[in-house]
Design an enzyme around this catalytic site. Structure first.
Site, mmCIF file in Angstrom:
data_model
loop_
_atom_site.group_PDB
_atom_site.id
_atom_site.type_symbol
_atom_site.label_atom_id
_atom_site.label_comp_id
_atom_site.label_asym_id
_atom_site.label_seq_id
_atom_site.Cartn_x
_atom_site.Cartn_y
_atom_site.Cartn_z
ATOM 1 N N ARG A 55 -2.812 3.580 51.339
ATOM 2 C CA ARG A 55 -3.652 4.714 50.671
ATOM 3 C C ARG A 55 -3.994 5.784 51.510
ATOM 4 O O ARG A 55 -4.416 5.630 52.483
ATOM 5 C CB ARG A 55 -4.924 3.588 50.735
ATOM 6 C CG ARG A 55 -6.079 4.631 50.161
ATOM 7 C CD ARG A 55 -6.150 5.168 48.951
ATOM 8 N NE ARG A 55 -6.173 3.748 47.934
ATOM 9 C CZ ARG A 55 -5.597 3.793 46.687
ATOM 10 N NH1 ARG A 55 -5.218 4.817 46.200
ATOM 11 N NH2 ARG A 55 -5.698 2.608 46.000
ATOM 12 N N ARG A 78 7.468 3.797 46.250
ATOM 13 C CA ARG A 78 6.485 3.861 47.462
ATOM 14 C C ARG A 78 6.511 2.380 48.177
ATOM 15 O O ARG A 78 6.067 2.382 49.506
ATOM 16 C CB ARG A 78 5.167 4.306 46.860
ATOM 17 C CG ARG A 78 4.467 3.350 46.028
ATOM 18 C CD ARG A 78 3.090 3.849 46.023
ATOM 19 N NE ARG A 78 2.320 3.137 44.892
ATOM 20 C CZ ARG A 78 1.305 3.318 44.582
ATOM 21 N NH1 ARG A 78 0.411 4.209 45.324
ATOM 22 N NH2 ARG A 78 0.505 2.409 43.768
ATOM 23 N N HIS A 144 2.204 12.557 45.803
ATOM 24 C CA HIS A 144 0.745 12.306 45.319
ATOM 25 C C HIS A 144 0.161 12.698 46.963
ATOM 26 O O HIS A 144 -0.593 11.561 47.249
ATOM 27 C CB HIS A 144 0.691 10.577 44.973
ATOM 28 C CG HIS A 144 -0.542 10.180 44.477
ATOM 29 N ND1 HIS A 144 -1.696 10.435 45.264
ATOM 30 C CD2 HIS A 144 -0.679 9.475 43.305
ATOM 31 C CE1 HIS A 144 -2.624 9.827 44.366
ATOM 32 N NE2 HIS A 144 -1.967 9.326 43.169
ATOM 33 N N ASP A 188 -10.034 12.754 37.766
ATOM 34 C CA ASP A 188 -8.777 12.293 37.621
ATOM 35 C C ASP A 188 -8.035 12.992 36.696
ATOM 36 O O ASP A 188 -8.132 12.723 35.304
ATOM 37 C CB ASP A 188 -8.990 10.887 37.540
ATOM 38 C CG ASP A 188 -7.564 9.951 37.518
ATOM 39 O OD1 ASP A 188 -6.449 10.632 37.865
ATOM 40 O OD2 ASP A 188 -7.489 8.837 37.524
ATOM 41 N N GLU A 245 -1.450 16.829 43.453
ATOM 42 C CA GLU A 245 -0.115 16.161 43.453
ATOM 43 C C GLU A 245 0.740 16.968 42.771
ATOM 44 O O GLU A 245 0.456 17.506 41.304
ATOM 45 C CB GLU A 245 -0.234 14.793 42.591
ATOM 46 C CG GLU A 245 -1.311 13.904 43.361
ATOM 47 C CD GLU A 245 -1.765 12.612 42.437
ATOM 48 O OE1 GLU A 245 -0.965 12.299 41.701
ATOM 49 O OE2 GLU A 245 -3.032 12.457 42.381
HETATM 50 O O1 TA6 Z 1 -2.903 10.357 40.614
HETATM 51 C C1 TA6 Z 1 -4.075 9.953 40.102
HETATM 52 C C2 TA6 Z 1 -3.970 8.316 39.933
HETATM 53 O O2 TA6 Z 1 -3.088 7.967 38.973
HETATM 54 C C3 TA6 Z 1 -5.373 7.929 39.797
HETATM 55 O O3 TA6 Z 1 -5.652 7.608 38.615
HETATM 56 C C4 TA6 Z 1 -5.602 6.909 40.741
HETATM 57 O O4 TA6 Z 1 -5.457 5.536 40.352
HETATM 58 C C5 TA6 Z 1 -4.492 7.297 41.885
HETATM 59 O O5 TA6 Z 1 -3.728 7.698 41.215
HETATM 60 C C6 TA6 Z 1 -4.020 5.903 42.847
HETATM 61 O O6 TA6 Z 1 -3.303 5.063 42.316
HETATM 62 P P1 TA6 Z 1 -2.975 3.904 43.512
HETATM 63 O O7 TA6 Z 1 -1.858 3.204 42.573
HETATM 64 O O8 TA6 Z 1 -2.383 4.405 44.546
HETATM 65 O O9 TA6 Z 1 -4.320 3.173 43.519
#
Ligand code: TA6
Length: 275
Positions: A55, A78, A144, A188, A245
């Site tokens: 994260r 990833r 991201h 988002d 992103e």
């Molecule tokens: O890029 C935004 C997103 O798709 C959000 O909707 C949110 O869920 C985030 O990415 C994080 O995703 P993750 O799979 O890392 O929890």
């Protein structure tokens, strides 16, 4: 080196910029521009375990964005182990090739290459996707990037006015009317066919974000309530991050057999701001 138990590479540039990436996911977890403090947000509650998404930093989304397909959220790139193939001054290159494991998830032959270069106030990430098979394939992808910000409620992301966007879970496409996008409320959102350059203004600091190859820009901050439901973020984590992103979201990218596609994001901090 070892980063919280995961194999990783740490490198620097001659002028003192520093970075760390884990081999799992070719995941950039730290970037400190020359003479600056850390510029990426990394959750102190993130897991650092084989096969689990980290994260923060810069997760690499491939070949699926979010839940838009049968794979795990944001795809498998990833969470698979990549190989470090070169390390020069200021720059590393990592590679992920299709394997028995990837073929079970996604039946295509591919080679991904992520080059990460640092120097001075700038970070460059370039993703190459090569089709190593004998039939075309299509994918979605994103860098991201979690930028570390002093206060998400105060920062302004400029440059998206007039751009079409769609909010997560919505179907309607609207047009951004504001000079600056903010994260004072949770956001988002995918900006479609976004301008190549945006600028993040965080107090007296300006950060230029330039993308190439990726047509869309995702802006994400989960806000207080969603963060509270996330086991891998501290309750106030959302206040210190903003994801900007570089993404190929709306239209999947198709790569012919033997061909390759390239997408990149470059970030430069300490832009001069008008006083
Ligand atoms: O890029 C935004 C997103 O798709 C959000 O909707 C949110 O869920 C985030 O990415 C994080 O995703 P993750 O799979 O890392 O929890």
């Amino acid at each position: 080196m070892d980063f919280h138990g995961l194999p990783a590479v740490r490198w620097s540039s001659a002028d003192g910029a520093m970075a760390v990436a884990t081999l799992q996911g070719a995941h950039l977890v730290s970037w400190t521009p020359a003479g600056e403090t850390e510029h990426l947000y990394l959750s102190e509650r993130s897991p650092f375990e084989p096969g689990r998404a980290i994260r923060g930093g810069v997760p690499l989304v491939f070949p699926q964005f979010g839940e838009r397909g049968p794979l795990a959220h944001h795809g498998f790139a990833r969470t698979l182990p990549w190989r470090l193939v070169s390390q020069e001054e200021g720059r590393v290159t990592l590679v992920l090739e299709s394997s028995a494991e990837s073929r079970q998830l996604w039946p295509h032959e591919f080679a991904l290459e992520l080059a990460i270069a640092i120097g001075g106030k700038r970070l460059d990430m370039e993703l190459r996707v090569r089709n190593a098979g004998d039939a075309p394939f299509s994918f979605n992808a994103a860098l991201h990037t979690y930028l570390r910000v002093s206060d998400a409620a105060e920062v302004r992301l400029e440059g998206l006015k007039g751009t079409r966007f769609v909010d997560r879970g919505a179907t309607a496409t609207l047009v951004e009317a504001r000079d600056a996008v903010t994260a004072a409320q949770p956001i988002d959102r995918v900006y479609l066919g976004a301008p190549a350059q945006t600028r993040l203004v965080d107090g007296g600091r300006g950060i230029a974000i330039v993308q190439r190859g990726f047509p869309d820009t995702v802006v994400w901050n989960p806000g207080r309530e969603r963060t509270a439901a996330m086991a891998d973020m501290p309750p106030d984590g959302y206040r210190h991050m903003l994801c900007v992103e570089a993404a190929a979201f709306e239209r999947p990218v198709t790569v012919e057999a033997g061909a390759e596609w390239t997408g990149a994001q470059a970030i430069t901090t300490r832009l001069p701001l008008p006083s």
